[in-house]
Design a protein around this motif. Structure first.
Motif, short mmCIF file in Angstrom:
data_model
loop_
_atom_site.label_atom_id
_atom_site.label_comp_id
_atom_site.label_asym_id
_atom_site.label_seq_id
_atom_site.Cartn_x
_atom_site.Cartn_y
_atom_site.Cartn_z
N LEU A 240 0.73 -1.41 -0.20
CA LEU A 240 0.06 0.07 -0.26
C LEU A 240 0.78 2.10 -0.39
O LEU A 240 2.01 1.53 0.63
N PRO A 241 0.37 2.53 -0.69
CA PRO A 241 0.78 3.79 -0.29
C PRO A 241 1.35 4.00 1.32
O PRO A 241 0.07 3.93 1.86
N VAL A 242 1.85 4.85 1.84
CA VAL A 242 2.42 4.72 3.09
C VAL A 242 2.67 6.64 3.31
O VAL A 242 3.89 6.57 2.45
N VAL A 243 2.47 7.18 4.16
CA VAL A 243 2.30 8.71 4.22
C VAL A 243 2.76 8.83 5.55
O VAL A 243 2.33 7.93 6.25
N PHE A 244 4.13 8.91 5.80
CA PHE A 244 4.86 9.61 6.65
C PHE A 244 4.65 11.17 7.41
O PHE A 244 4.83 12.45 6.74
N ASP A 245 4.21 11.51 8.42
CA ASP A 245 3.52 12.69 9.28
C ASP A 245 5.23 13.27 9.41
O ASP A 245 6.15 12.39 9.20
N PRO A 246 5.40 14.73 9.14
CA PRO A 246 6.65 15.04 9.24
C PRO A 246 7.25 14.69 10.76
O PRO A 246 8.33 14.55 10.61
N ARG A 247 6.41 14.36 11.81
CA ARG A 247 7.56 14.29 12.76
C ARG A 247 8.32 13.07 12.87
O ARG A 247 9.05 12.52 13.71
N VAL A 248 7.62 11.96 11.35
CA VAL A 248 8.50 10.72 11.71
C VAL A 248 9.20 10.54 10.03
O VAL A 248 9.70 9.83 10.37
N ALA A 249 8.42 11.88 9.74
CA ALA A 249 9.33 11.19 8.15
C ALA A 249 10.97 12.12 7.86
O ALA A 249 11.73 11.54 7.53
N ASN A 250 11.09 13.38 8.90
CA ASN A 250 12.39 13.58 9.63
C ASN A 250 13.67 12.27 9.86
O ASN A 250 14.91 12.31 9.03
N GLY A 251 12.56 11.36 10.54
CA GLY A 251 13.89 9.50 10.63
C GLY A 251 14.22 9.23 9.13
O GLY A 251 15.47 8.82 9.28
N LEU A 252 13.17 9.57 8.14
CA LEU A 252 14.10 8.88 6.88
C LEU A 252 15.45 9.79 6.14
O LEU A 252 15.57 8.88 6.08
N VAL A 253 14.55 10.73 7.05
CA VAL A 253 16.02 11.75 6.68
C VAL A 253 16.81 11.08 6.98
O VAL A 253 19.08 10.63 7.07
N GLY A 254 17.37 11.05 8.30
CA GLY A 254 18.41 10.02 9.42
C GLY A 254 18.76 9.52 8.85
O GLY A 254 19.72 8.78 8.71
N HIS A 255 17.96 8.63 8.43
CA HIS A 255 18.81 7.28 8.34
C HIS A 255 19.06 7.26 6.83
O HIS A 255 20.72 6.70 6.19
N PHE A 256 18.95 8.12 5.74
CA PHE A 256 19.97 8.78 4.82
C PHE A 256 21.43 8.81 4.82
O PHE A 256 22.37 8.54 4.38
N ALA A 257 20.90 9.63 6.43
CA ALA A 257 21.98 10.51 6.76
C ALA A 257 23.37 9.43 7.28
O ALA A 257 23.97 9.30 7.44
N GLN A 258 22.45 8.57 8.04
CA GLN A 258 23.76 7.86 8.64
C GLN A 258 24.37 7.12 8.09
O GLN A 258 25.13 6.22 7.63
N ALA A 259 23.68 6.08 6.53
CA ALA A 259 23.87 6.09 5.07
C ALA A 259 25.22 6.54 4.46
O ALA A 259 26.13 6.01 3.95
N ILE A 260 25.14 7.51 4.57
CA ILE A 260 26.33 8.42 3.95
C ILE A 260 27.40 9.05 4.56
O ILE A 260 28.38 9.98 4.93
N ASN A 261 26.58 8.40 5.78
CA ASN A 261 28.15 8.54 7.26
C ASN A 261 29.70 8.56 7.09
O ASN A 261 30.18 6.85 6.50
N GLY A 262 30.42 9.43 6.97
CA GLY A 262 31.38 8.78 6.89
C GLY A 262 32.56 7.51 6.81
O GLY A 262 32.90 6.37 6.77
N SER A 263 31.94 7.30 8.13
CA SER A 263 32.37 6.50 8.89
C SER A 263 31.60 5.30 8.54
O SER A 263 32.31 4.13 8.93
N ALA A 264 30.68 4.57 8.15
CA ALA A 264 30.24 4.11 7.67
C ALA A 264 30.84 3.35 6.25
O ALA A 264 31.05 2.58 6.03
N VAL A 265 30.56 4.37 5.76
CA VAL A 265 31.22 4.15 4.07
C VAL A 265 32.51 3.93 4.49
O VAL A 265 33.29 2.80 3.14
N ALA A 266 33.43 4.51 4.91
CA ALA A 266 34.54 3.27 5.69
C ALA A 266 34.89 2.04 5.48
O ALA A 266 35.92 1.54 5.16
N ARG A 267 34.01 1.89 6.54
CA ARG A 267 33.97 0.65 6.78
C ARG A 267 33.14 -0.22 5.74
O ARG A 267 33.99 -1.97 5.82
#
Length: 454
Positions: A240-267
């Motif tokens: 189904l389509p899932v719509v994320f309210d702003p107070r939880v949608a920011n978590g998706l942006v946080g997951h993106f930031a974690q995935a491009i964090n230099g520590s994770a990329v270098a490891r």
């Protein structure tokens, strides 16, 4: 908290500490001081519950001898305490393992000036005023029909100062800045005639007092959030389509930031480790990190290594533009630091975002959901089911069922699942971006997620 004179005094103290470390044999050293002072009050069920005040001053010293480094911290600012701190740090560095990626940032990258970002309004930390604000928030919530109990209203005010000093063979840098914080919050429980209860909350926080929401509006919104969740039910499963309210949608942006964090990329532990320059999101999507945002909750005039900071498009037109790097992770990847070093007193610098946000789209929330025959609007996520190596995503969720483009009824005990690679490519933002957190996003829609009753 410190004015200009006391900030200069703190830098003088750090300079003295670095001189002691260098005299004991350190090739290079940096030190950071964090001083904070805050007051918080809470009011619950018609009476004051807590009043807390905290004050702290912490100093962290990092020394480097060749390719070895050590970090120690103290709260003792006396000369004798600094002697002991420097001696311990140098002794630890001599026996630490070799780290070929440790070291100071290139001096050519140091900030030429420390910009003023209007982060400090020298807050009034009067306890009586804070108690009154907490009381007002709770009273406004309890006045809403359907609210039966309160978990309390709260209010706080504080101020912090950060001072950083760096000394190396050819490097010298120092900077300091201060920032204030204000908040008001409320959490309540709503109940219907059948005894069904739901809890929800609201809050507002800002650098300046004038930017914080009114306590009465925060309390009222907390109550409305709780009341509309009463009577929630579980639904069936499907794609189904899932719509994320702003107070939880920011978590998706946080997951993106974690995935491009230099520590994770270098490891090599990120599902985006080989995706630089590729399309990660839809065309037109932009994700920005802006440490220079005026009054931003995570603004900083320099990074934790003294490097100049700048606004960056991490995603531009859907394409990944940059990792989030400090000096160490940049060296590991053969790149240059992006000015994202964070620094506490208890450890070496590490990379992390500042004011991170997904830019707003062009559709209203109503337009975003108008064509959804059946879907799920998520307002709360539970658990942390994210695998950053594969991108697999699974979270417990609650919110509202969507039928024919409208909210039908509240739902709870649900699960939403997918893979972040697919979720990012399917993500569509609405136009309701507001800056309430350190990481922000508008309402977002992601089609084709797996939804199931827990």
């Amino acid at each position: 908290m410190p004015d200009t004179v006391t900030a200069e005094h703190h830098l003088t103290l750090l300079d003295d500490l670095l001189k002691r470390a260098k005299a004991l044999g350190a090739d290079a050293a940096d030190a950071v001081m964090v001083r904070s002072d805050s007051v918080g009050a809470s009011w619950r069920m018609g009476k004051p519950e807590d009043l807390e005040r905290s004050e702290s001053t912490d100093v962290g010293l990092r020394v480097m001898i060749g390719q070895r480094q050590a970090v120690v911290a103290t709260t003792d600012l006396n000369p004798a305490g600094f002697d002991e701190l420097a001696e311990r740090a140098v002794a630890m560095a001599r026996v630490s393992p070799v780290d070929k990626y440790c070291g100071l940032a290139d001096p050519s990258l140091y900030a030429a000036e420390v910009p003023t970002l209007d982060l400090d309004d020298h807050p009034d930390k009067d306890a009586e005023r804070l108690i009154e604000r907490a009381r007002t928030a709770e009273e406004a919530a309890l006045a809403v029909d359907g609210v039966k109990q309160s978990e309390g209203g709260g209010a706080s005010a504080g101020r912090s100062m950060v001072a950083l000093a760096i000394r190396g063979p050819e490097a010298r840098f120092e900077a300091s800045y201060s920032a204030s914080s204000h908040s008001v919050s409320c959490s309540v429980i709503a109940e219907d005639g059948q005894g069904h209860m739901e809890r929800d909350y609201d809050f507002s926080s800002a650098r300046h007092f004038e930017d914080v929401g009114s306590p009465s509006e925060v309390g009222r919104q907390a109550a409305l959030n709780a009341v509309r969740r009463v009577g929630s039910r579980k639904m069936g499963s499907g794609k189904l389509p899932v719509v994320f309210d702003p107070r939880v949608a920011n978590g998706l942006v946080g997951h993106f930031a974690q995935a491009i964090n230099g520590s994770a990329v270098a490891r090599g532990t990120s599902f985006l480790k080989n995706r630089m320059g590729e399309e990660i999101f839809k065309e037109g999507i932009r994700i920005v990190d802006d440490p220079l945002r005026r009054r931003g909750l995570r603004s900083r005039p320099v990074d934790g290594e003294g490097v100049a900071v700048r606004r960056m498009n991490l995603i531009d037109d859907g394409v990944l533009q940059s990792w989030i790097l400090d000096t160490s992770t940049a060296l590991q990847l053969g790149l240059e630091t992006t000015g994202h070093a964070g620094r506490g007193t208890g450890g070496p610098p590490s990379p992390g975002p500042s004011n991170l946000y997904l830019e707003a789209g062009s559709q209203t929330v109503e337009e975003l959901i108008a064509d959804i025959g059946e879907g799920f609007y998520v307002t709360e996520l539970i658990g942390f089911g994210i695998n950053y190596v594969t991108g697999d995503y699974s979270r417990g969720a609650a919110g509202f069922w969507i039928e024919n483009g409208k909210f039908a009824h509240p739902v709870s005990e649900m699960t939403v699942a997918g893979n972040l690679k697919d979720m990012f490519l399917s993500l569509t933002p609405a136009d309701d971006l507001a800056f309430r957190y350190g990481t922000n996003a508008p309402t977002v829609r992601i089609d084709g997620m797996t939804v199931a009753g827990a």
